[in-house]
Every structure is written in C-alpha cells, then in structure tokens.
Design a protein around this motif. Sequence first.
Motif, PDB file in Angstrom:
ATOM      1  N   GLN A 211       9.465   7.106  -4.303  1.00 28.13           N
ATOM      2  CA  GLN A 211      10.736   6.492  -3.934  1.00 28.13           C
ATOM      3  C   GLN A 211      10.829   6.254  -2.430  1.00 28.13           C
ATOM      4  O   GLN A 211      11.285   5.201  -1.978  1.00 28.13           O
ATOM      5  N   LEU A 212      10.392   7.234  -1.634  1.00 30.20           N
ATOM      6  CA  LEU A 212      10.427   7.075  -0.187  1.00 30.20           C
ATOM      7  C   LEU A 212       9.535   5.931   0.274  1.00 30.20           C
ATOM      8  O   LEU A 212       9.911   5.142   1.146  1.00 30.20           O
ATOM      9  N   VAL A 213       8.337   5.827  -0.317  1.00 23.85           N
ATOM     10  CA  VAL A 213       7.418   4.752   0.049  1.00 23.85           C
ATOM     11  C   VAL A 213       8.006   3.403  -0.337  1.00 23.85           C
ATOM     12  O   VAL A 213       7.881   2.415   0.397  1.00 23.85           O
ATOM     13  N   ALA A 214       8.663   3.338  -1.496  1.00 22.72           N
ATOM     14  CA  ALA A 214       9.268   2.073  -1.933  1.00 22.72           C
ATOM     15  C   ALA A 214      10.405   1.642  -1.015  1.00 22.72           C
ATOM     16  O   ALA A 214      10.658   0.444  -0.846  1.00 22.72           O
ATOM     17  N   TRP A 215      11.087   2.600  -0.396  1.00 24.72           N
ATOM     18  CA  TRP A 215      12.170   2.257   0.528  1.00 24.72           C
ATOM     19  C   TRP A 215      11.638   1.892   1.917  1.00 24.72           C
ATOM     20  O   TRP A 215      12.195   1.032   2.593  1.00 24.72           O
ATOM     21  N   ILE A 216      10.585   2.564   2.339  1.00 23.52           N
ATOM     22  CA  ILE A 216      10.099   2.386   3.708  1.00 23.52           C
ATOM     23  C   ILE A 216       9.189   1.171   3.832  1.00 23.52           C
ATOM     24  O   ILE A 216       9.207   0.471   4.856  1.00 23.52           O
ATOM     25  N   SER A 217       8.374   0.875   2.826  1.00 20.82           N
ATOM     26  CA  SER A 217       7.372  -0.197   2.915  1.00 20.82           C
ATOM     27  C   SER A 217       7.955  -1.556   3.290  1.00 20.82           C
ATOM     28  O   SER A 217       7.385  -2.257   4.133  1.00 20.82           O
ATOM     29  N   PRO A 218       9.075  -2.017   2.710  1.00 21.87           N
ATOM     30  CA  PRO A 218       9.592  -3.341   3.097  1.00 21.87           C
ATOM     31  C   PRO A 218       9.962  -3.457   4.567  1.00 21.87           C
ATOM     32  O   PRO A 218       9.982  -4.562   5.120  1.00 21.87           O
ATOM     33  N   ILE A 219      10.263  -2.328   5.216  1.00 24.84           N
ATOM     34  CA  ILE A 219      10.621  -2.352   6.633  1.00 24.84           C
ATOM     35  C   ILE A 219       9.429  -2.018   7.518  1.00 24.84           C
ATOM     36  O   ILE A 219       9.334  -2.501   8.655  1.00 24.84           O
ATOM     37  N   LEU A 220       8.496  -1.225   6.998  1.00 23.35           N
ATOM     38  CA  LEU A 220       7.381  -0.755   7.823  1.00 23.35           C
ATOM     39  C   LEU A 220       6.475  -1.892   8.262  1.00 23.35           C
ATOM     40  O   LEU A 220       6.112  -1.992   9.442  1.00 23.35           O
ATOM     41  N   TRP A 221       6.098  -2.789   7.338  1.00 24.56           N
ATOM     42  CA  TRP A 221       5.132  -3.849   7.681  1.00 24.56           C
ATOM     43  C   TRP A 221       5.708  -4.853   8.681  1.00 24.56           C
ATOM     44  O   TRP A 221       5.048  -5.175   9.676  1.00 24.56           O
ATOM     45  N   PRO A 222       6.949  -5.360   8.498  1.00 25.91           N
ATOM     46  CA  PRO A 222       7.497  -6.220   9.559  1.00 25.91           C
ATOM     47  C   PRO A 222       7.702  -5.486  10.879  1.00 25.91           C
ATOM     48  O   PRO A 222       7.518  -6.066  11.958  1.00 25.91           O
ATOM     49  N   PHE A 223       8.050  -4.207  10.816  1.00 21.24           N
ATOM     50  CA  PHE A 223       8.256  -3.426  12.036  1.00 21.24           C
ATOM     51  C   PHE A 223       6.972  -3.328  12.850  1.00 21.24           C
ATOM     52  O   PHE A 223       6.973  -3.538  14.066  1.00 21.24           O
ATOM     53  N   LEU A 224       5.852  -3.037  12.193  1.00 25.26           N
ATOM     54  CA  LEU A 224       4.579  -2.927  12.902  1.00 25.26           C
ATOM     55  C   LEU A 224       4.150  -4.266  13.485  1.00 25.26           C
ATOM     56  O   LEU A 224       3.645  -4.334  14.616  1.00 25.26           O
ATOM     57  N   ARG A 225       4.352  -5.341  12.739  1.00 25.00           N
ATOM     58  CA  ARG A 225       3.936  -6.657  13.222  1.00 25.00           C
ATOM     59  C   ARG A 225       4.787  -7.101  14.416  1.00 25.00           C
ATOM     60  O   ARG A 225       4.252  -7.640  15.395  1.00 25.00           O
ATOM     61  N   VAL A 226       6.081  -6.877  14.349  1.00 25.61           N
ATOM     62  CA  VAL A 226       6.959  -7.257  15.454  1.00 25.61           C
ATOM     63  C   VAL A 226       6.686  -6.389  16.678  1.00 25.61           C
ATOM     64  O   VAL A 226       6.638  -6.879  17.819  1.00 25.61           O
ATOM     65  N   LEU A 227       6.480  -5.103  16.474  1.00 25.77           N
ATOM     66  CA  LEU A 227       6.228  -4.203  17.602  1.00 25.77           C
ATOM     67  C   LEU A 227       4.914  -4.545  18.295  1.00 25.77           C
ATOM     68  O   LEU A 227       4.819  -4.490  19.530  1.00 25.77           O
TER      69      LEU A 227
END
Length: 256
Positions: free
Chosen positions: A8-24
């Motif tokens: 559940q935690l991975v399903a919540w974090i993944s949609p934000i994690l990948w754009p966050f890393l690319r933008v950062l």
Amino acid sequence: MITFSEAQLVAWISPILWPFLRVLAMFSVAPIFSMRVVPMRVKVGLAFLVAVCAQGVLGELPVISVNDRAALAAVTQQVVVGLAIGFSVRIVFAAVEMAGEVIGLQMGLSFASFFDPASNAQLSAVGRFFGHMALLLFVVINGHLMILMAVVRSFDRFPVNGNFLEALGQMRLYELGASIFSSALWIALPMIALLLFVNLTMGIISRVAPQMNIYAVGFPVTLTVGLLGIAATLPMLEQPVLALMQRSIDLFGGGR
C-alpha cells in the motif's frame, strides 16, 4: 490500530516518486533553478510540489517496490532524463554565450575576461553580457514553465521502464550539442558582417592615408561601432533563442 502494508505504501508513493526524481534532477542543472542562491530545501520542496501538481495530467505510472531489482534502473532513468532536459537548455545558453565570445573577439574585447562562478570558467565581458541577456529573456518568454512542461510531457515519450540507455538513444543530444557552433554563428552573424565592413573600411583608409596611425584610430572606432551594433541587434536575440528553446524542448515531447 491502523496499519499499512508495504504494497500500500509503495502504491501511494510511486506516482509521486518518479516525477519528483525527474524534476529534482532537472533542477540541479537547469538555468535559474540550479543557481547557488537557490537553497537545496527550496529545490526539493518545489520538485515535490511540481510532482504532486502533475498527478492530474500524468497517466498511470508503474508501481515498483523499493526492494525490487528494477527500482535502481527506474531511479537511474529518471535522473538521466531530468539531467538531459536541464542540459539541453544549458546548450541554448552556451550558444548565446559563444556568440558573445565571437562578437567580443571581433570587437577586440576578448582580453576583458572575468571569472564566472556559475561555469567555473573565464568569460569575456561581451559573452557574459549576452549570457545575462539570455537569462533575462529566458524568464520573459516563460522558459522556466516550458521546461517544467517538458518534464511532465517527457513521461509520454520516456515512460518509467528503467531502460535509460534507450532513452538516451532517443534523445540524440549529440545533435543538439553539435548545433552550438551553427547557432552561435547565426546569432553573431549581423555583428560579424558589421565589424567586417568596419575593418575593410579601416583597411582602405590605411592605404589611402598611410600617415594615419590605424592602430590608434581603429580600436576606438571598432569598439564604438560594436557597442552601437549590439544595441541595435540585441532586440533580434529573441527569435533565435525561442527557436533553440523550442528545438531543445521538442526532444522530450514538450512541443506536442
């Protein structure tokens, strides 16, 4: 007691994690965002805000567990794509600064060099002036918004699949890097033609009046004409910068 599973935690974090890393990653090299005056906390917070706001336009992103072997490849792909977007915009500024270097060389101001802490290199006065003008023009044409849209739309062309080598092959950044010289010549061509005409005129005068000290007269004349030419041709800088920006953004699907 409320409990959450790892899935559940991975399903919540993944949609934000990948754009966050690319933008950062893009913020670390892109103009304005990568300046030392911008604190790292501001970059991280802004990257997180962009990642959250982009959820409305992004499609369904893959859910990859942090313990999965594919997580490292996916993180590497986001960093590579983000760095490539920032680097492509940096190429636009490099072309403008090189045009200023060529103009300064023709004007005889190549000896007036200063240390640029942003690039850790020596830049002439004219090259640095053109770089600042390109930075101001970048803000005026909403270039910062263009690269943010390019990051968001890059997920359509470079989806999260961990294959960063394929993404690098599709970008073809080497073609954009090879255009630095042609783009710089395109920007500096009016000034080169003007200063060439001045040098030819001074050469004719030196032949007609040999008693005139052409070295004492030529430098102030060339410098004056060069400054007047820069003032006259500076408004034409917008079109080539816009064309170069659009070309670099289109590599990542920003022109769609």
